[in-house]
Structures are given as structure tokens and as C-alpha cells.
Design an enzyme around this catalytic site. Structure first.
Site, PDB file in Angstrom:
ATOM      1  N   ASN A 276       0.906  -1.000   0.093  1.00 37.19           N
ATOM      2  CA  ASN A 276       0.016   0.127  -0.140  1.00 37.19           C
ATOM      3  C   ASN A 276       0.928   1.097   0.123  1.00 37.19           C
ATOM      4  OD1 ASN A 276      -2.337  -1.620   0.596  1.00 37.19           O
ATOM      5  ND2 ASN A 276      -1.304  -2.010   2.486  1.00 37.19           N
ATOM      6  N   GLU A 307       8.521  -4.715  -0.781  1.00 36.33           N
ATOM      7  CA  GLU A 307       7.488  -3.732  -0.791  1.00 36.33           C
ATOM      8  C   GLU A 307       7.531  -2.465  -1.334  1.00 36.33           C
ATOM      9  OE1 GLU A 307       4.678  -5.539  -0.726  1.00 36.33           O
ATOM     10  OE2 GLU A 307       5.526  -7.351   0.152  1.00 36.33           O
TER      11      GLU A 307
HETATM   12 ZN   LIG Z   1       4.961  -7.693  -4.448  1.00 41.92          ZN
END
Ligand SMILES: [Zn+2]
Length: 826
Positions: A276, A307
Site C-alpha cells: 500500500n 514492498e
Molecule cells: Zn510484491
């Protein structure tokens, strides 16, 4: 995202590519203003929201639909009430659009317990409630109305009402937090940049929060209260690696991460981690309840950087459609290892990758679940089925091969151009390959097709001064850019293997001459430095040296290449389990590189307990235990060595050594109890005592792992009910731990009916809603012992025409591995 929560859903329709293209052609979304009310989650189950979507329509008068897989209470379009009776399969029809539109949808989602987009959990130790959201691929529609496809990006502005004891985290820093007269607090967040619907997030709960300012960024770490001691233990390294990663990627990608706030929120019962924007969510199972080993810390760094890489590749520049999801994941995986090696202390990252994860890529690619890296994704559901080792691991390997093929400088220059050109937009694979092709001056079209559109692994063989390449099923081999290391014994008897030369080869077709190969080597190691993705075989003399003396090779990548080649030969029936163990245990006796010790130990344990016939398992485990005892004397390797010993221990000396170490190591203590239980020494009083001593909220799951190891029908039945009926085991590592305890191949006769029962359970899953992490459950509980009848039935189930793609892939892959295991057991 890292790891998948593949799941099937009912009652809502999966978006097709054609529908997405039509809607993209029709609409531009100006902004989302989303008011979320989480007050009902403090004591109840319902998340409420009102989504206000401002958007343009290029053909006034036309109609489309908005996604909302929740209970719609009211919907107005440009002030007109929409007929709620027209809602079907998670879609609200939007007839007669104006050029400029405002859609307001109020909805409620009562399903917050299954993990489909939203999960509300109650911590078993202190009863505190936490809520997280995670929307990839199309679960944002479960929380609020939206056009849930990756190429309709827009700024999102959130306001969140939550209980006064809760902290709310979202994509940016809150601009205000106000007490409400009727209870709770209102959290207001600023506009995000233009984002896809799947990378926005709202989390809430009485989080423990740590913050540091680093390099112009405000870094936050959050976890549930019961885990605060573990977050505090690891915070220094998490902050260091986060700061190093942001600096490294900002420099390499040619633009800094453009907002101050970068939060990482560790949440309960999440199968992986999710990128996110500015607010990564993680499974808090990575806050290890005993001091983590090097390999565990390395895996956390790997996820952290993965990430983070998505902030650029995925969030800033997003795939047009899910058929390029593999690129998103492969890129983040490659970038993560690349950054770990270049910007952190984990400089053996490529050796760890080869010795560990890469094997999973080879394994899937040699079996019937293999598929080209790039695949057809006609609907969103298929995108989730492709979240596998081909996507992540083979994809990462092939990008590493691309970097070798064009050169790192050209690759980075291409990346910078790509991010510059496409910032806040959507792209396809061709946009990336064009940018890299321009920077390198190479036409990559043939390369792209060869590597991304064909399944299977090429085999490379050194024969004299030629590299012979073969592709699966008689196809055309791919071009491989690789190195051949030549090694010679320093002394005739014993002594290390010295590198006497390295030759670079670019193969073309099935036969490529090698120039400048040094003569008189004892071992020619194909694919040294592991630049390409291929099975390699060497000549007879080299093979003897490789199997007998891999530990004498001078660097960890070379040793890992030798050991993983032996593993590949075991998988293909060219080497016995005994020979494989001989090779890897010999390496482990002298291995000191922390990046490969743990993957080698795992491989040896797997071979000893899963790939040996049941009668031979005790003797093979004893061989491994002896090596683990030796390694445990080295403080750097004591942790992983003792954990391996706990799985292999068989003598009273082993248990004496282990008991001494369990006094301050609860994780090890659980492992020892499970081992004793497997050996028929189940001790309920010791389990109770450890439950009292261990503050881990998942301690109950560890106790269940001890029960699971017992060779007793009633014990297996008790654990089975927890896993399949009560669904009480958190996804991810807690489930994997219990599964490993349950499936003890040495208990083959007892477990055989349970293996078939597994297939019964899978059949019963159907495509119903509310399925908790089906992919995780299926892969986690795949039996490691079975018979030919199991293999045949699993294959037949996979072929059923209506089979869910995630289930099909897990059945094909798991049964293929079992068939290989059965052959090796003889
Ligand atoms: Zn990923």
C-alpha cells in the site's frame, strides 16, 4: 505483494479484461472521497463507508457499472437515487452518465472475519481488536464502491471514524484527529497521489507505534500491543534498512519517494505483505517470538525491500491490467535482492536466493503446473492463480538474466527513463522493454518472447568446448548469458578448489562454442555467479568433483550452484537421496557463509525426512543431527543449527544439548517438545508449563504443533478439526509450522488416510464465499507423504473443468512433487 492469499469468492463477478478496457475507454476518475466508519468494528463486525466518486464520462448518455461487493444502503448518481434492485453480483449499474458525474454510495460490509479484503481480529492474549485492509487484486470493492481496476487511478481522500482508543493508519500522515461528540475520533487524511484502487489502505486498532526521522522521511512502525517487545527488539534494524532502501531506490530509480511519511504496519493473520502506498502492511508473524536467525532477518529485509520497490514499480507506475502482474512481482523481487546486496549488510543475497527460493521456481517449472511467465489473464480471478513461484522466483531470475544480458548500467538507465516517462500512469511490458532496449542499444523483442512466453527450463551441458542447450519438449533453447568458472585443486590430496579462470558465454541455439576456456581444470561450473535460469549438467569428471568437493569452492554462490545442481538431479531421478545428502552435508561441515547455511540445512532436513523411505529416515536424520551438533559450536550458526537438531534429534546427547538451550528460547522449546512427541514421548505437563511461560499470542498454535506431531490417530483428528473445521490457525508461518508437524513421512502408514482426507477437504472447498486463504491453506497442508493413488486422484481433480485455478495449480504442483518423492523413496 509478497505471498498470496488466493481465494475464491461467491456472489460477486470477476471483472474481465474486456470490461476493464471498455470502462477505461469511457471514464476518467477525478477523485475518490471515502468516509469510513469503523466504530462498529470495536465490538461488532460491520464496516460502513460512504464513497463519493467524481468522474468524467467521454460519451454522455452511455452507461457502465461501479463495483461494490458490500451491502449497498443508498446510491445516488448526480443527485438521482439509483434503484438498488438493479444491483447484481457486486455491481451497481450506472445508466445515463453525464459528462461530469458525482456518484455517492453508502454501504456496509458485515463480512470482516474471513480476510476477504478486510480482517477484524481479536488478539487471544489481551482481547484487543485490530482491523486491516488489503485489496489486491480486486477487494477494495468489498470495503467501498469504486471502479476496481488498476488503470483507473485517482487521488483518494479518506476520513475515518474509529473508537477513541484506536490509531488509524492510511497512505499518508493524518492532517487532523478530532474527538467526536457522539464518541470516537475522526481521522482526516490528505489526498493521496493518483493511485490504483488496490494500493490504498485503512488499518485501525490500539497499535503500538514507533517513529523515527531518517533522510527526510518520517518512518513509522506499528504492531499490536502483545507483540511490542518484539517490534522494539527489531526496530533499529527495520529503521536502518528502511532508510537505506529509500535512499538506494531513490538514487537508482532517479526520483526520491515523494512523500515524507513511510509507515509499516505489522498486523495479525495476514498471509504476506502488501505494498500500500506509503503504508505497507505485513503479517506480524515476522516479528519472531524468539530471537530471529540470520536467515529470518534476511527474509524480513527481503520483504521490506520488495514492498518498498513497489512504491515505484507498481504504485507510481502501474500495470495496465493483471496480465502484467508477474512483471510487478518479478521486478520487486529482483530489486529487493539487488538492494539488499548493494545497500545493506546482507551481501550474500544472491547466494541465499539460489540456495533457497530459486529451487521453488525450478520445481514448479519442471512440473505440470508450469506456465509461461507472461500469461493470458482474461479475468481478475486468473491473476490470483498466477501468484506462484513462476511469477516471483523465475521472474526474478529472468530479470537477473536480463541485467546480465544488457549490463547493469544500461538496465538502470532504462529504469530511470521508464519511471520518468510513466510516473503516475499505467504501462505494459513493452514500455519497460522499450526503455531498457533503448538504453542498451539492443533489440529485446526476440529475447522477450523467448524468456517470457515459453514455459519450462532449458538444460545446459558443457561438452568439451561447447555448451549444448536443450529446451523442454524439443523447443528452441533461449539465449543464455552465463559464466563458466574453472577450478583446480590447490593440492592433489585435499586442499581447496582455486578459480583458474572465468569465461563468459552468450549462447545461441542448441550449440555454442566457448572461447578461452582454461584447460586442465578439475571442475567446470556452468552458470557460475548464477546469472541465468537453467538446469546445468557438467562432464563426468567435473560431476565427481562437484558432488564430492562442493564445500571446497571459494565462494557461496559457487557452492550453492553445486548443491542446487545436485538437488535438481535428485528431483529428476538422476541422483539418490543418499548421494544428495552426502553432497550437502559435506558442504555444511565447513560452511560459514550465513546466507547459505540455513537453506542448506533446510534442504538436508527435507531430503532426510521426506525424500528417504520411511525405514531409512531415522538413519538419515542421525547423519544430519551429527552435522548440526558440529555447526552449533559456531556462535554465528548456533540458532539454525539447534533448530535443525530439534527436528533431527535422536540420542539422549542431542536432547541434553537442546534442553540446555531451551531455557531462554521458547521457539526452540516448542520444537523440542514436538520432536519428542513425534518419537512417542508426548508430555502434556511440559506443554502446559511452556504455555504458561511463553508470552506469544500464538503459543496455543505452537502447542497444537506438538499435538500434530504425535503418531496417534486421535491427535491427528484433533489438529485436523482445528485446521479445516474451526479454521483457527493463522495463515502463513503458524499454519506451515503445524503442517510440518502433522505430516511426518516417517508416520507414513498412519498418515496415508489423512492424505486422502486432504483431497476430500479440497473437494469440499468448492467455490464458496468466506474461504480463508484457500491458497495458503492448500499449499500449507499439502501432504508430504502419500501414495500413487493420491497422485492419480489429485491429478484427476486438477483436470475437472470447473476447478478453481488456484486449487488446480496447487494440486498439480503438489502431486508432481509427491510423484518425484515416491520415485526417490523407491
Ligand atoms: Zn510484491
Amino acid at each position: 505483494m509478497s505471498m498470496a492469499l488466493g481465494r475464491a469468492t461467491s456472489g460477486v463477478r470477476s471483472l474481465t479484461r474486456e470490461e476493464a478496457e471498455a470502462r477505461r475507454a469511457l471514464l476518467d476518475v477525478t477523485r475518490y472521497d471515502i468516509a469510513v466508519d469503523m466504530r462498529g468494528l470495536f465490538e461488532g463486525e460491520v464496516l460502513e463507508s460512504t464513497s463519493t466518486i467524481t468522474f468524467r464520462c467521454h460519451q454522455p448518455g452511455a452507461g457502465t457499472f461501479v463495483d461494490c461487493a458490500a451491502e449497498v444502503r443508498r446510491a445516488t448518481l448526480n443527485g438521482r437515487e439509483l434503484d438498488l434492485g438493479t444491483i447484481s453480483e457486486g455491481r451497481i449499474p450506472l445508466p445515463d452518465l453525464a459528462a461530469e458525474n458525482v456518484l455517492v454510495v453508502s454501504s456496509a460490509q458485515p463480512d470482516t472475519g474471513s480476510g476477504a479484503g478486510i480482517l477484524r481480529t481479536v488478539d487471544p492474549s489481551d482481547k484487543l481488536v485490530y482491523v486491516w485492509t488489503s485489496f489486491e487484486a480486486d477487494d477494495a470493492r468489498r470495503a467501498w464502491a469504486c471502479f476496481d481496476q488498476p488503470d483507473l487511478k485517482a487521488p483518494h481522500a479518506f476520513t475515518v471514524l474509529a473508537h477513541e482508543s484506536w490509531t488509524v493508519t492510511s497512505n499518508g500522515a493524518p492532517t487532523s484527529v478530532e474527538e467526536q461528540a457522539d464518541g470516537g475520533r475522526l481521522w482526516t487524511f490528505p489526498d493521496t497521489p493518483s493511485l490504483s484502487t488496490y494500493v490504498v489502505v485503512v488499518n485501525a486498532g490500539p497499535f503500538h507505534e514507533l517513529r523515527e526521522e531518517r533522510g527526510g522521511h518520517s518512518l513509522g512502525l506499528y504492531c499490536r500491543q502483545s507483540l511490542r517487545q518484539y517490534l522494539e527488539r527489531d526496530a533499529a534494524e527495520l529503521f536502518d534498512v528502511t532508510a537505506a532502501g529509500l535512499a538506494f531506490f531513490g538514487e537508482q530509480f532517479g526520483q526520491p519517494f515523494p512523500q515524507a511519511r513511510y509507515d509499516q504496519v505489522f498486523v495479525p493473520d495476514m498471509g504476506g505483505a502488501m505494498e500500500n502506498w506509503g503504508c505497507v502492511t505485513w503479517s506480524d508473524s515476522v516479528l519472531f517470538r524468539s530471537p530471529p536467525t540470520y536467515g529470518q532477518r534476511e527474509s524480513v529485509v527481503d520483504v521490506l525491500l520488495h514492498e518498498m520497490a513497489h512504491m515505484w514499480f507498481g504504485d507510481l507506475v502501474t500495470m495496465q491490467w493483471w496480465d502484467d502482474l508477474w512483471l510487478n512481482e518479478a521486478f520487486a523481487s529482483w530489486a529487493s535482492t539487488w538492494a539488499a546486496v548493494n545497500a545493506t549488510a546482507y551481501t550474500d543475497g544472491w547466494a541465499s536466493f539460489l540456495a533457497g527460493l530459486k529451487l521453488a521456481g525450478y520445481q514448479v517449472d519442471m512440473g505440470p503446473a508450469s506456465h509461461p511467465i507472461r500469461g493470458d489473464v482474461p479475468g481478475v480471478e486468473q491473476a490470483m492463480a498466477n501468484f506462484d513461484a513462476i511469477t516471483y522466483v523465475k521472474g526474478e531470475s529472468v530479470l537477473k538474466q536480463l541485467v546480465a544480458y544488457v549490463g547493469e548500467d544500461a538496465f538502470v538507465e532504462g529504469l530511470r527513463a521508464y519511471f520518468r516517462r510513466h510516473a503516475w500512469g499505467n504501462t505494459r511490458l513493452a514500455d519497460l522493454m522499450d526503455a531498457v532496449g533503448e538504453a542498451s542499444g539492443r533489440d529485446l523483442s526476440g529475447w522477450t518472447e523467448a524468456w517470457f512466453d515459453r514455459a519450462g527450463t532449458d538444460t545446459l551441458v558443457l561438452q568439451g568446448t561447447q555448451v549444448l542447450a536443450t529446451a523442454p519438449a524439443g523447443g528452441e533453447p533461449r539465449p543464455h548469458h552465463l559464466e563458466i568458472g574453472a577450478f583446480r585443486r590447490a593440492a592433489p590430496e585435499g586442499g581447496g578448489l582455486e578459480r583458474i579462470g572465468t569465461t563468459t558465454v552468450e549462447t545461441s541455439g542448441s550449440r555454442t562454442a566457448v572461447e578461452g576456456l582454461p584447460e586442465g581444470a578439475d571442475l567446470y561450473l556452468l552458470n557460475d555467479r548464477d546469472l541465468t535460469f537453467a538446469a546445468v549438467r557438467t562432464d563426468e569428471q567435473s560431476l565427481g568433483t562437484m558432488l564430492g568437493s562442493a564445500g571446497d569452492l571459494p565462494d557461496p554462490v559457487s557452492r550453492a550452484l553445486a548443491v542446487t545442481t545436485a538437488w535438481d538431479m535428485l528431483m529428476k531421478g538422476e541422483l539418490s537421496t543418499d548421494e544428495l545428502l552426502g553432497c550437502v552435508l559435506a558442504v555444511l561441515r565447513g560452511e560459514r557463509s550465513p546466507g547459505v547455511v540455513e537453506p542448506f540445512l533446510r534442504m538436508a532436513l527435507r531430503a532426510a525426512e521426506q525424500w528417504s523411505p520411511a525405514v531409512a529416515v531415522p538413519a538419515q536424520l542421525a547423519r544430519l543431527a551429527e552435522v548440526a551438533v558440529g555447526l552449533a559450536e559456531d556462535p554465528d550458526h548456533r540458532g539454525p543449527a539447534l533448530r535443525t537438531l530439534a527436528a533431527a534429534a535422536s540420542t539422549s546427547e542431542h536432547f541434553t544439548l537442546l534442553e540446555a538451550a531451551t531455557a531462554d528460547d521458547n521457539d526452540l522449546a516448542w520444537r523440542v517438545l514436538a520432536r519428542r512427541a513425534a518419537l512417542g514421548e508426548y508430555d502434556p505437563a511440559a506443554v502446559e508449563a511452556l504455555l504458561d511461560r511463553d508470552p506469544d499470542p500464538d503459543a496455543r498454535v505452537r502447542a497444537l504443533g506438538v499435538t500434530a506431531a504425535r503418531a496417534e490417530e486421535s491427535a491427528k483428528a484433533e489438529v485436523w478439526a482445528e485446521i479445516w473445521e474451526k479454521r483457527s490457525i493463522p495463515a502463513g508461518s503458524p499454519l506451515f509450522g503445524v503442517a510440518h508437524s502433522f505430516w511426518r513421512p516417517v508416520q507414513h502408514e498412519l498418515l496415508l488416510p489423512w492424505a486422502h482426507r486432504y483431497l476430500d477437504e479440497v473437494e469440499g472447498l468448492g467455490n464458496g464465499g468466506g474461504m480463508l486463504a484457500v491458497g495458503s491453506l492448500m499449499r500449507g497442508m499439502m501432504p508430504t507423504t502419500a501414495d500413487q493413488a493420491f497422485v492419480a486422484r489429485a491429478r484427476a481433480m486438477a483436470q475437472e473443468p470447473e476447478q478453481n485455478p488456484t486449487v488446480r495449480a496447487a494440486l498439480l504442483n503438489g502431486s508432481d512433487t509427491l510423484a518425484r518423492v515416491l520415485r526417490a523413496r523407491g
